[in-house]
Motif scaffolding. Structure first.
Motif, short mmCIF file in Angstrom:
data_model
loop_
_atom_site.label_atom_id
_atom_site.label_comp_id
_atom_site.label_asym_id
_atom_site.label_seq_id
_atom_site.Cartn_x
_atom_site.Cartn_y
_atom_site.Cartn_z
N GLY A 48 0.79 -1.23 0.00
CA GLY A 48 0.00 0.00 0.00
C GLY A 48 0.82 1.27 0.00
O GLY A 48 0.29 2.36 0.19
N THR A 49 2.14 1.15 -0.20
CA THR A 49 3.01 2.33 -0.21
C THR A 49 3.73 2.41 -1.56
O THR A 49 3.66 1.50 -2.37
N ALA A 50 4.46 3.49 -1.75
CA ALA A 50 5.26 3.68 -2.97
C ALA A 50 6.59 2.93 -2.90
O ALA A 50 7.39 3.01 -3.82
N GLY A 51 6.84 2.19 -1.82
CA GLY A 51 8.11 1.49 -1.66
C GLY A 51 9.12 2.36 -0.94
O GLY A 51 8.75 3.26 -0.19
N GLY A 52 10.40 2.09 -1.17
CA GLY A 52 11.42 2.87 -0.49
C GLY A 52 12.82 2.52 -0.96
O GLY A 52 13.02 1.67 -1.82
N THR A 53 13.78 3.19 -0.34
CA THR A 53 15.20 3.00 -0.65
C THR A 53 15.99 2.87 0.64
O THR A 53 15.81 3.67 1.56
N ALA A 54 16.86 1.85 0.68
CA ALA A 54 17.73 1.65 1.84
C ALA A 54 19.19 1.77 1.39
O ALA A 54 19.54 1.39 0.27
N LEU A 55 20.00 2.32 2.27
CA LEU A 55 21.45 2.41 2.08
C LEU A 55 22.07 1.43 3.05
O LEU A 55 21.75 1.46 4.24
N SER A 56 22.93 0.53 2.56
CA SER A 56 23.55 -0.47 3.43
C SER A 56 25.06 -0.48 3.30
O SER A 56 25.61 -0.15 2.24
N THR A 57 25.71 -0.88 4.39
CA THR A 57 27.13 -1.16 4.40
C THR A 57 27.29 -2.60 4.86
O THR A 57 26.70 -3.02 5.85
N TRP A 58 28.06 -3.35 4.08
CA TRP A 58 28.35 -4.74 4.42
C TRP A 58 29.84 -4.87 4.69
O TRP A 58 30.66 -4.29 3.99
N ILE A 59 30.18 -5.64 5.71
CA ILE A 59 31.57 -6.05 5.93
C ILE A 59 31.56 -7.55 5.70
O ILE A 59 30.99 -8.31 6.49
N VAL A 60 32.14 -7.97 4.56
CA VAL A 60 31.98 -9.34 4.10
C VAL A 60 33.30 -9.98 3.71
O VAL A 60 34.32 -9.30 3.57
N ASP A 61 33.24 -11.30 3.53
CA ASP A 61 34.40 -12.05 3.07
C ASP A 61 34.70 -11.65 1.62
O ASP A 61 33.83 -11.72 0.75
N LYS A 62 35.93 -11.21 1.39
CA LYS A 62 36.34 -10.79 0.04
C LYS A 62 36.34 -12.00 -0.89
O LYS A 62 36.72 -13.10 -0.52
N GLY A 63 35.85 -11.77 -2.11
CA GLY A 63 35.84 -12.84 -3.09
C GLY A 63 34.58 -13.68 -3.10
O GLY A 63 34.38 -14.50 -3.98
N LYS A 64 33.73 -13.50 -2.10
CA LYS A 64 32.45 -14.23 -2.05
C LYS A 64 31.37 -13.31 -2.63
O LYS A 64 31.52 -12.10 -2.65
N PRO A 65 30.26 -13.90 -3.09
CA PRO A 65 29.17 -13.05 -3.56
C PRO A 65 28.63 -12.17 -2.43
O PRO A 65 28.66 -12.58 -1.26
N LEU A 66 28.17 -10.98 -2.77
CA LEU A 66 27.61 -10.10 -1.74
C LEU A 66 26.41 -10.74 -1.09
O LEU A 66 26.24 -10.65 0.13
N ALA A 67 25.55 -11.38 -1.88
CA ALA A 67 24.36 -12.02 -1.35
C ALA A 67 24.26 -13.43 -1.91
O ALA A 67 24.58 -13.67 -3.07
N GLU A 68 23.81 -14.34 -1.07
CA GLU A 68 23.61 -15.73 -1.47
C GLU A 68 22.13 -16.05 -1.34
O GLU A 68 21.59 -16.01 -0.24
N PRO A 69 21.44 -16.35 -2.46
CA PRO A 69 20.00 -16.64 -2.39
C PRO A 69 19.72 -17.88 -1.53
O PRO A 69 20.51 -18.82 -1.50
N VAL A 70 18.59 -17.85 -0.84
CA VAL A 70 18.13 -18.95 0.01
C VAL A 70 16.66 -19.19 -0.30
O VAL A 70 15.90 -18.24 -0.46
N ASN A 71 16.26 -20.44 -0.35
CA ASN A 71 14.84 -20.75 -0.57
C ASN A 71 14.06 -20.63 0.71
O ASN A 71 14.47 -20.76 1.77
#
Length: 138
Positions: A115-138
């Motif tokens: 029921g809204t127009a949606g939105g925008t988020a700003l994120s900072t990740w501290i992650v393992d270098k060389g791995k994908p930023l996000a890993e899909p999960v079912n």
């Protein structure tokens, strides 16, 4: 001969679906979230880690599917209304000015609040270098 006839019927049916079904198909398309990486750097003094800065823009009806990260994420809602879903926890309703945190491995999803127009988020990740930023999960 029968095989050619079946192929012709299939081709004509496909052409008709493409020509006449376009409006129906277009109505069923779900809005997509857009993730933009703004910057990334190796983390000073911590081998194998990188810091990534990015945004997720979710128009009305959009969602980011269930996923995890190979590190921590901290985020801030720049505009609009979003819902953070984290498996095993209650949904977190977020509006502009709110912040959130996802620890390494947390299975989560972000959706535009209904029921809204949606939105925008700003994120900072501290992650393992060389791995994908996000890993899909079912």
């Amino acid at each position: 001969m029968l095989k050619r006839t079946r192929l012709r019927v299939a081709a004509v049916s496909l052409a008709a679906l493409c020509a006449f079904g376009e409006g129906v198909i277009a109505q069923d398309v779900k809005p997509q979230a857009t993730r933009t990486i703004l910057d990334r750097h190796d983390q000073t003094g911590v081998p194998g880690k990188e810091i990534v800065l990015g945004t997720a823009e979710l128009p009305a009806g959009a969602s980011v599917g269930w996923h995890t990260h190979y590190g921590d994420e901290i985020g801030y809602v720049l505009k609009g209304d979003l819902i953070l879903k984290t498996r095993g926890q209650p949904d977190q309703t977020l509006k502009a000015g709110d912040h959130f945190f996802n620890p390494r491995g947390a299975v989560h999803s972000l959706i535009a609040a209904p029921g809204t127009a949606g939105g925008t988020a700003l994120s900072t990740w501290i992650v393992d270098k060389g791995k994908p930023l996000a890993e899909p999960v079912n």
